[in-house]
Design an enzyme around this catalytic site. Sequence first.
Site, PDB file in Angstrom:
ATOM      1  N   GLY A  74       0.814  -1.213   0.000  1.00 22.65           N
ATOM      2  CA  GLY A  74       0.000   0.000   0.000  1.00 22.65           C
ATOM      3  C   GLY A  74       0.847   1.261   0.000  1.00 22.65           C
ATOM      4  CB  THR A  75       4.009   2.098   1.747  1.00 19.96           C
ATOM      5  OG1 THR A  75       3.475   1.756   3.035  1.00 19.96           O
ATOM      6  CG2 THR A  75       4.942   3.283   1.872  1.00 19.96           C
ATOM      7  CG  ASN A 152      -4.535   3.809   9.855  1.00 21.56           C
ATOM      8  OD1 ASN A 152      -4.749   4.886   9.283  1.00 21.56           O
ATOM      9  ND2 ASN A 152      -3.489   3.622  10.626  1.00 21.56           N
ATOM     10  CD  GLN A 180      -7.069  -0.284   7.763  1.00 24.71           C
ATOM     11  OE1 GLN A 180      -7.829  -1.240   7.983  1.00 24.71           O
ATOM     12  NE2 GLN A 180      -5.802  -0.306   8.107  1.00 24.71           N
ATOM     13  CG  HIS A 202      -0.764  -6.417   4.962  1.00 19.40           C
ATOM     14  ND1 HIS A 202      -0.743  -6.080   6.291  1.00 19.40           N
ATOM     15  CD2 HIS A 202      -0.307  -5.346   4.301  1.00 19.40           C
ATOM     16  CE1 HIS A 202      -0.273  -4.841   6.419  1.00 19.40           C
ATOM     17  NE2 HIS A 202      -0.002  -4.377   5.228  1.00 19.40           N
ATOM     18  CB  THR A 238      10.050 -10.169 -12.003  1.00 17.05           C
ATOM     19  OG1 THR A 238      11.141  -9.901 -12.889  1.00 17.05           O
ATOM     20  CG2 THR A 238       9.387 -11.478 -12.392  1.00 17.05           C
ATOM     21  CB  CYS A 326       5.910   1.615  19.986  1.00 14.39           C
ATOM     22  SG  CYS A 326       7.044   1.368  21.323  1.00 14.39           S
TER      23      CYS A 326
HETATM   24  N1  PLP Z   1      -2.644   3.344   4.408  1.00 15.88           N
HETATM   25  C1  PLP Z   1      -3.413   2.877   5.402  1.00 15.88           C
HETATM   26  C2  PLP Z   1      -4.698   3.555   5.721  1.00 15.88           C
HETATM   27  C3  PLP Z   1      -3.016   1.767   6.145  1.00 15.88           C
HETATM   28  O1  PLP Z   1      -3.773   1.321   7.147  1.00 15.88           O
HETATM   29  C4  PLP Z   1      -1.775   1.140   5.805  1.00 15.88           C
HETATM   30  C5  PLP Z   1      -1.276  -0.005   6.608  1.00 15.88           C
HETATM   31  O2  PLP Z   1      -1.481  -0.044   7.815  1.00 15.88           O
HETATM   32  C6  PLP Z   1      -1.027   1.644   4.735  1.00 15.88           C
HETATM   33  C7  PLP Z   1      -1.480   2.756   4.069  1.00 15.88           C
HETATM   34  C8  PLP Z   1       0.263   1.002   4.310  1.00 15.88           C
HETATM   35  O3  PLP Z   1       0.041  -0.233   3.671  1.00 15.88           O
HETATM   36  P1  PLP Z   1       1.246  -1.302   3.549  1.00 15.88           P
HETATM   37  O4  PLP Z   1       1.489  -1.837   4.917  1.00 15.88           O
HETATM   38  O5  PLP Z   1       0.757  -2.350   2.608  1.00 15.88           O
HETATM   39  O6  PLP Z   1       2.420  -0.576   2.990  1.00 15.88           O
END
Ligand code: PLP
Length: 386
Positions: A74-75, A152, A180, A202, A238, A326
Amino acid sequence: MSTPTPIYLDNNATTPVAPEVFEAMVPYLTEFYGNPSGLYRVAKEAGAAVTKARESVAALIGADPREIVFTSCGTESDNTALWSALRTTGKKHLVTTQVEHAAIHSFGEHLETLGYTVTWLPVREDGTLDPAEVDAAIHDGTAIVSAMWANNETGVLFPVEEIAAICKKRGVLFHIDAIQVPGKVPIDVRKVGCDFLALSGHKLHAPKGVGVLYVRTGTRFSPLLIGGAQEKGRRSGTENVPHIVGLGRAAELALENLIDEQTSTRALRDKLEHGLLAAIPGSHRNGHATERLPNTSSLRFDGVEAADLLLRLNEHQICASAGSACSTGSLEPSHVLSAMGLTAAQARSTIRLSLSHMTTEAEVDTVLALLPRLIAELRQGTPAKV
Ligand code: PLP
């Protein structure tokens, strides 16, 4: 000696891989290990599986399969959307909110060090966003607006359709961090009208390390990763075939489970939340009561340090998380809860319980029976039984 099965209430952090997802992945780790661009059977089967997964993910969000770009997480999807918008427009201003995940928040701060400017929109006390703030922040130099669909930490939902309409009217790109959301709230990118949308495997019972960036047809695009031109040149590297296959299967299951998440999971979350708020004096919910994901509960208990409570819960095999990140050994108050006006002490007394369709009523009952006692013990300063 077998380890007892935990009661897992941290599904916003990550979700267990669904058995069906695992099963779907195995042949692509064993039999069909080829590089999907190869011309022989073990490769062609892998390529065909990626195509099928692309169709399943597109179906989950109402997109055309050609609009789906597989990424590593996601990042990466979030970073890519912002980077692409800044590069294709040549503009230097970004609008986002104070409560984004670090994938946007920290990237925005990084952009500031590179000479870009960011408007960080505030939220109301209940975590919701006033779309008028978005309109007011956009100017001629704005490249993109980026807002999360669901938070989140609190589960609070933003009015993405209204924001999209504003962006369209003002001629500015719009990216949604929807990481989310899938399986919890229906997603229809056509109805919403965004240019980019990020997902992460995930969070929907696929493995870690695979993500999606939806790129609307017609949106100009500049890739973050440049190399072998996979994903039609939009994301080189890939393809992670087994994980992509897992994500495709997870997308199918998320569609099937949507009704369950909206009804059964919501009912269990409400039972848990109402039960705890009624049983524990000095307990409060953070965030809007209804404009919220059906699975998330952010609760705070006066005079209780979340870190201590989580340790006690862990002794009973209950997994939850704090409303704080943390870092360097100290619990920093969460930027989300601070933006909602909570004091550092209130933020430090917050825990997040996040359920899924795998959560059972018996698990909720166990937590309901235990948590009020643990909190009473912590308030009385009774030492932990370790
Ligand atoms: N954006 C939101 C709202 C998330 O909850 C998360 C993960 O906790 C991310 C982005 C990042 O996703 P990833 O862990 O797949 O990089």
